[in-house]
Design an enzyme around this catalytic site. Structure first.
Site, mmCIF file in Angstrom:
data_model
loop_
_atom_site.group_PDB
_atom_site.id
_atom_site.type_symbol
_atom_site.label_atom_id
_atom_site.label_comp_id
_atom_site.label_asym_id
_atom_site.label_seq_id
_atom_site.Cartn_x
_atom_site.Cartn_y
_atom_site.Cartn_z
ATOM 1 N N ALA A 1 0.802 -1.352 0.053
ATOM 2 C CA ALA A 1 -0.002 -0.026 -0.087
ATOM 3 C C ALA A 1 0.932 1.247 -0.070
ATOM 4 O O ALA A 1 0.650 2.080 0.889
ATOM 5 C CB ALA A 1 -1.110 0.073 0.977
ATOM 6 N N ASN B 1 13.912 5.345 -17.788
ATOM 7 C CA ASN B 1 14.190 4.986 -16.497
ATOM 8 C C ASN B 1 15.497 4.886 -16.116
ATOM 9 O O ASN B 1 16.055 5.805 -15.242
ATOM 10 C CB ASN B 1 13.444 3.970 -15.827
ATOM 11 N N GLY C 1 -0.807 1.859 -4.795
ATOM 12 C CA GLY C 1 -1.475 0.695 -4.051
ATOM 13 C C GLY C 1 -2.340 1.478 -2.918
ATOM 14 O O GLY C 1 -3.451 1.238 -2.799
ATOM 15 N N GLU D 1 14.037 -0.800 -9.893
ATOM 16 C CA GLU D 1 13.226 -1.872 -10.883
ATOM 17 C C GLU D 1 13.892 -2.238 -12.139
ATOM 18 O O GLU D 1 13.705 -1.811 -13.187
ATOM 19 C CB GLU D 1 11.838 -1.332 -11.068
ATOM 20 N N LYS E 1 3.580 0.684 -22.074
ATOM 21 C CA LYS E 1 4.304 1.465 -20.947
ATOM 22 C C LYS E 1 5.719 0.877 -20.716
ATOM 23 O O LYS E 1 6.585 1.821 -20.584
ATOM 24 C CB LYS E 1 3.495 1.119 -19.676
ATOM 25 N N ASN F 1 4.916 -2.448 -12.621
ATOM 26 C CA ASN F 1 5.285 -2.055 -13.861
ATOM 27 C C ASN F 1 6.381 -3.304 -14.355
ATOM 28 O O ASN F 1 6.907 -4.045 -13.730
ATOM 29 C CB ASN F 1 6.571 -0.870 -13.446
#
Length: 549
Positions: free
Chosen positions: A220, A424, A224, A497, A416, A314
């Site tokens: 969360a 990124n 989230g 990521e 995306k 993602n």
């Protein structure tokens, strides 16, 4: 002067099809019953049948197989539904705010047992009409057992019965208990609260509602937390799995969401132990994708036989090649799912894809600030419009989030990923915002080369890129002076990521024999940057050939 118009004999004829017909088609496909579809629209079974027949005649296609016992989509009907349902949903989502702004009447579907319909209900509804003339009530008169089923299925907003038993997943509101009812219904359906209030006054009837959908948001954080808070406001039974100061603040002070110039405080059950929460209808995994492997074994207590897992992450999800129907069908991607653990523990059959397009941040522990966007495209790996996908769409729409149902969610995921793959890492390596790196000649050219390599891979596995490279780069630049999530993680030395956005593309490239020299180079650089940030970068022993020299 007279102007004559000539009709091209070879031109395609103009179709005469209404939005009403298309909505009926989608509704009938969902209910597989002319009666239930008619009840939802407030029209007769024969009117539904006639409208669908006219639609089939107009397009010269048979959409449904009809028997005396059931209605089923034909293969043609299934293909058309996959394309039409998202279009109808998007059009309705576009028109809905304008209809609400102009004071469109609310509609409540009320299922009532036969005795009540004939006795006490008419006077109650007359009172409702007098007090709330803008609200329409569609009464579905059924035996008491059927009333319960209508509420369970969601085909009725409310049910009214006497002394019910065997309620299973339903909740009963006894007379005069309507004061607390609003917390269980969607805020856009204020009409329901009014009807509950009216029926409860002076009645011994029991009002039934469907059990709120149980949704756990695992992770969360910003996105989230935004999703979960909106779902809770819409009446879902939401719980959060979180950690650290953010968890402590939400437990102590509720979750605060700043959106559209307002701040909403919502009480949501929050924990760092998912085993406390029990089985769920939906688990939304909203962690950074590289964090998921570490929590795989903590999630099973949330999973029942019918639990769906929404991968709100993602990059490419663990289920990507499930029902892919290509040469890589059934392949577990090691860069995002080491050892195939998610595939084995979660099961790909539970998965629903979700693409994250909005932007939000944790302004401070316990406080989520929404910046822009409300769209979360969703889709089944198979491309079908299933009841569980429709249910997810409906609760998200109730929560003021756009959830277009896609017949190929993989295309949305790649669109995306295509930008994330280059923007990124380049932003993290250079510190540049999107407007700078997309306009600088050097980094723009590098981005383009990386994207072309990725497109060659996507072409091999059936991805449909609906925009070209230049348009995708220009779209990113138009966002302005925006820091990518990888740049923000890099600046504070959080793990980035990398594998879900880059390594996975390299992995698939090797599987389909597509070379990726630019991706390989940037991947090597960003992995070294990550090692420096985390203190794991070390000088490596020189190769034997260099020692000999």
């Amino acid at each position: 002067m007279r102007t004559s118009q000539h009709t091209d004999a070879h031109a395609a004829p103009t179709l005469s099809i209404s939005l009403h017909q298309l909505r009926l088609f989608v509704t009938l496909a969902r209910h597989r019953s002319f009666t239930r579809a008619g009840d939802e629209f407030g029209i007769t079974q024969s009117a539904v049948s006639r409208s669908i027949r006219e639609l089939e005649d107009e397009i010269a296609l048979r959409l449904f197989d009809r028997t005396t016992r059931q209605v089923a989509l034909t293969d043609t009907g299934r293909r058309l539904l996959a394309r039409i349902a998202p279009l109808v949903e998007e059009l309705e989502a576009t028109l809905r705010p304008h209809a609400q702004a102009s004071g469109e009447a609310g509609v409540v579907h009320l299922a009532s047992s036969c005795g009540l319909t004939a006795s006490v209900l008419p006077a109650m509804l007359a009172s409702c009409r007098e007090r709330w003339p803008e609200t329409s009530v569609v009464v579905i008169d059924r035996p008491q057992s059927a009333v319960l089923q209508l509420v369970r299925s969601g085909e009725a907003d409310l049910g009214v019965v006497i002394a019910p038993d065997n309620l299973d997943e339903l909740s009963a509101e006894p007379p005069h208990a309507h004061a607390g009812f609003r917390s269980y219904i969607s805020p856009w359906h204020e009409s329901i609260r009014n009807i509950v209030s009216c029926i409860s006054e002076g009645s011994k009837a029991t009002i039934l509602r469907r059990r709120p959908m149980k949704i756990c948001v695992y992770g969360a954080g910003a996105i989230g937390g935004y999703m979960g808070t909106q779902l809770a406001r819409a009446g879902a039974d939401v719980s959060f799995v979180a950690r650290g100061p953010h968890l402590a603040a939400m437990q102590a002070n509720s979750v605060k969401l700043r959106i559209d110039g307002e701040e909403h405080a919502v009480k949501v059950r929050c924990t760092n132990n998912p085993a406390e929460l029990g089985t769920q209808d939906i688990v939304i995994i909203a962690l950074k994708a590289h964090s998921i492997p570490a929590v795989v074994d903590l999630i099973p207590p949330l999973l029942g036989p019918e639990t769906s897992i929404v991968t709100a992450v993602n990059g490419l999800p663990y289920w990507y090649f499930y029902k892919h129907c290509g040469e890589l069908e059934g392949t577990a991607l090691q860069s995002v799912d080491p050892g195939g653990r998610q595939w084995d523990v979660f099961g790909p059959e539970r998965a629903i894809g979700c693409v994250l397009l909005p932007a939000a941040e944790i302004a401070e522990p316990g406080v989520i600030e929404h910046h822009y966007g409300k769209k979360f495209p969703i889709g089944e790996p198979s491309g079908e419009i299933t009841p569980r996908l429709q249910a997810l769409h409906d609760i998200m729409a109730a929560a003021d989030m756009e959830a277009p149902m896609r017949d190929n969610i993989r295309d949305e995921i790649w669109l995306k990923l295509w930008g994330n793959l280059c923007f990124n890492p380049i932003s993290a390596l250079t510190g540049a915002t999107l407007d700078v790196l997309t306009s600088d000649p050097g980094t723009r050219a590098l981005s383009k080369q990386m994207m072309l390599e990725a497109k060659a891979i996507g072409d091999q596995i059936g991805v449909n890129f609906r925009v070209d490279v230049e348009r995708r780069i220009n779209g990113a630049g138009a966002v302005g002076a925006h820091k990518t999530s990888m740049l923000m993680d890099c600046e504070v030395k959080r793990p980035m990521e990398i594998d879900p956005l880059m390594t996975v593309v390299q992995e698939i490239g090797r599987l389909v024999h597509v070379n990726t020299p630019m991706i390989d180079a940037v991947l090597a650089l960003i992995k070294l940057r990550e090692g420096v940030n985390q203190g794991t970068a070390r000088a490596q022993p020189a190769p034997q050939s260099q020692k000999a020299a």
